[in-house]
Scaffold this active site. Sequence first.
Site, PDB file in Angstrom:
ATOM      1  N   SER A   1       0.839  -1.194   0.000  1.00  7.00           N
ATOM      2  CA  SER A   1       0.000   0.000   0.000  1.00  7.00           C
ATOM      3  C   SER A   1       0.874   1.244   0.000  1.00  7.00           C
ATOM      4  O   SER A   1       2.010   1.230   0.502  1.00  7.00           O
ATOM      5  CB  SER A   1      -0.835  -0.023   1.281  1.00  7.00           C
ATOM      6  OG  SER A   1      -1.371   1.252   1.554  1.00  7.00           O
TER       7      SER A   1
ATOM      8  N   TYR B   1      -1.364  -0.916  10.943  1.00  7.58           N
ATOM      9  CA  TYR B   1      -1.660  -1.500   9.628  1.00  7.58           C
ATOM     10  C   TYR B   1      -0.475  -1.268   8.692  1.00  7.58           C
ATOM     11  O   TYR B   1       0.016  -2.178   8.019  1.00  7.58           O
ATOM     12  CB  TYR B   1      -2.945  -0.870   9.070  1.00  7.58           C
ATOM     13  CG  TYR B   1      -3.114  -0.988   7.575  1.00  7.58           C
ATOM     14  CD1 TYR B   1      -3.556  -2.183   7.012  1.00  7.58           C
ATOM     15  CD2 TYR B   1      -2.829   0.084   6.725  1.00  7.58           C
ATOM     16  CE1 TYR B   1      -3.705  -2.291   5.628  1.00  7.58           C
ATOM     17  CE2 TYR B   1      -2.986  -0.017   5.352  1.00  7.58           C
ATOM     18  CZ  TYR B   1      -3.418  -1.201   4.808  1.00  7.58           C
ATOM     19  OH  TYR B   1      -3.562  -1.307   3.456  1.00  7.58           O
TER      20      TYR B   1
ATOM     21  N   LYS C   1       2.431  -3.825   6.666  1.00  6.08           N
ATOM     22  CA  LYS C   1       2.796  -3.781   5.238  1.00  6.08           C
ATOM     23  C   LYS C   1       4.313  -3.617   5.084  1.00  6.08           C
ATOM     24  O   LYS C   1       4.945  -4.279   4.273  1.00  6.08           O
ATOM     25  CB  LYS C   1       2.079  -2.621   4.521  1.00  6.08           C
ATOM     26  CG  LYS C   1       0.574  -2.773   4.419  1.00  6.08           C
ATOM     27  CD  LYS C   1       0.171  -3.929   3.523  1.00  6.08           C
ATOM     28  CE  LYS C   1      -1.318  -4.094   3.386  1.00  6.08           C
ATOM     29  NZ  LYS C   1      -1.732  -5.389   2.832  1.00  6.08           N
TER      30      LYS C   1
END
Length: 332
Positions: free
Chosen positions: A124, A148, A152
């Site tokens: 992302s 989050y 990643k």
Amino acid sequence: MAVLVTGGAGFIGSHTCVELMESGEKIVVMDNFYNSTPAALDGICQISGRGFKFYEADMLDMPAVDKIFEENDIEMVIHFAGYKCVPESVKNPLMYYSNNLRGTFNILETMKKYGCTKFIFSSSATVYGFPEKVPVTEESPLSAINPYGSTKLIIENLCREMYVADNSWTMVLLRYFNPVGAHPSGLIGENPVGKPNNLMPIVIEEALGKRDKLEVAGNDYPTRDGSCIRDYIHVMDLAKGHVAAVKKARELDNGCLAYNLGTGRGYSVFEVLDTFQRVNGIDLGYTIGARRPGDAAECYSDPSLAERELHWKAELTLEDMCRDAWNYAKNK
Ligand code: UD1
């Protein structure tokens, strides 16, 4: 030989499955329906007119993951499965680290066991943290600004380190900007479970009369109209980016490559709202609210590396994104 798609019933996963099948790929799909529904699988079959092998399995269930590799000849994996809600990750970091990291370890360990060495990871733009400069290139500094994002970044680092340690691996890290839209058939689209946090699902809820307010999160940013600027990309373009990444991974003997998947063009929140209203003939009646903590003023991609090396370029417009997102939502 098949491409295993983890999280294939999800928003980006389901659209990617359609594009993979339309380009002639054989796919095997796994999903635990944590944040998706079996209806997406029916939609994929209906659109493509083809079937595929599906496993209802959790990536944390190692024997279940093993069984998929045991029963199929998996050439490569596209790994979408994972939790993806930023505010939830802030509230419960352990849940995010535990699921997203353990699940990925299981997939990579099983790939290693079966000699499957090509891995495409659903990363992302969040790995760029608060960008110092826009557009962001793949060389821009990386940082995590929430749990989050940490998951990643940790997985990206793991991929790089695994490749350095054993260069039989081919790792392709795809950094998505802001995926919106739906398949033009209206048969698959985005289905956020619970309260949505992202702009387009919130706009859709407002358009459906399912929420009492839609707020622009700040109009005092140093941007052209004061609202934040993001690189919205149609999910069908993003899906095609995965087909291009599969071809690239197949062509390479080894490597660890990161690509921005974006349009290269930023739109403000006001521009998104105006376009949605104009294209769909809907009056959203929004108000101006406070800034959302943790929002960067501007984030958009330089997608030229993907254009050069993957021979892929986003083609659909913000109008297409707004029209297709609404077409799916209103008929659901
Ligand atoms: C968010 C995540 C990002 C993730 C991406 C997935 C955060 C901080 N970042 O990005 O890590 O990869 O989703 O798509 O959550 N907005 C409003 N009103 C609203 C909701 C949003 O004005 O009610 C604005 C936001 O301020 C932002 C823009 O809409 O400028 C887009 O927001 P959103 O869809 O949540 O995406 P990002 O924050 O860019």
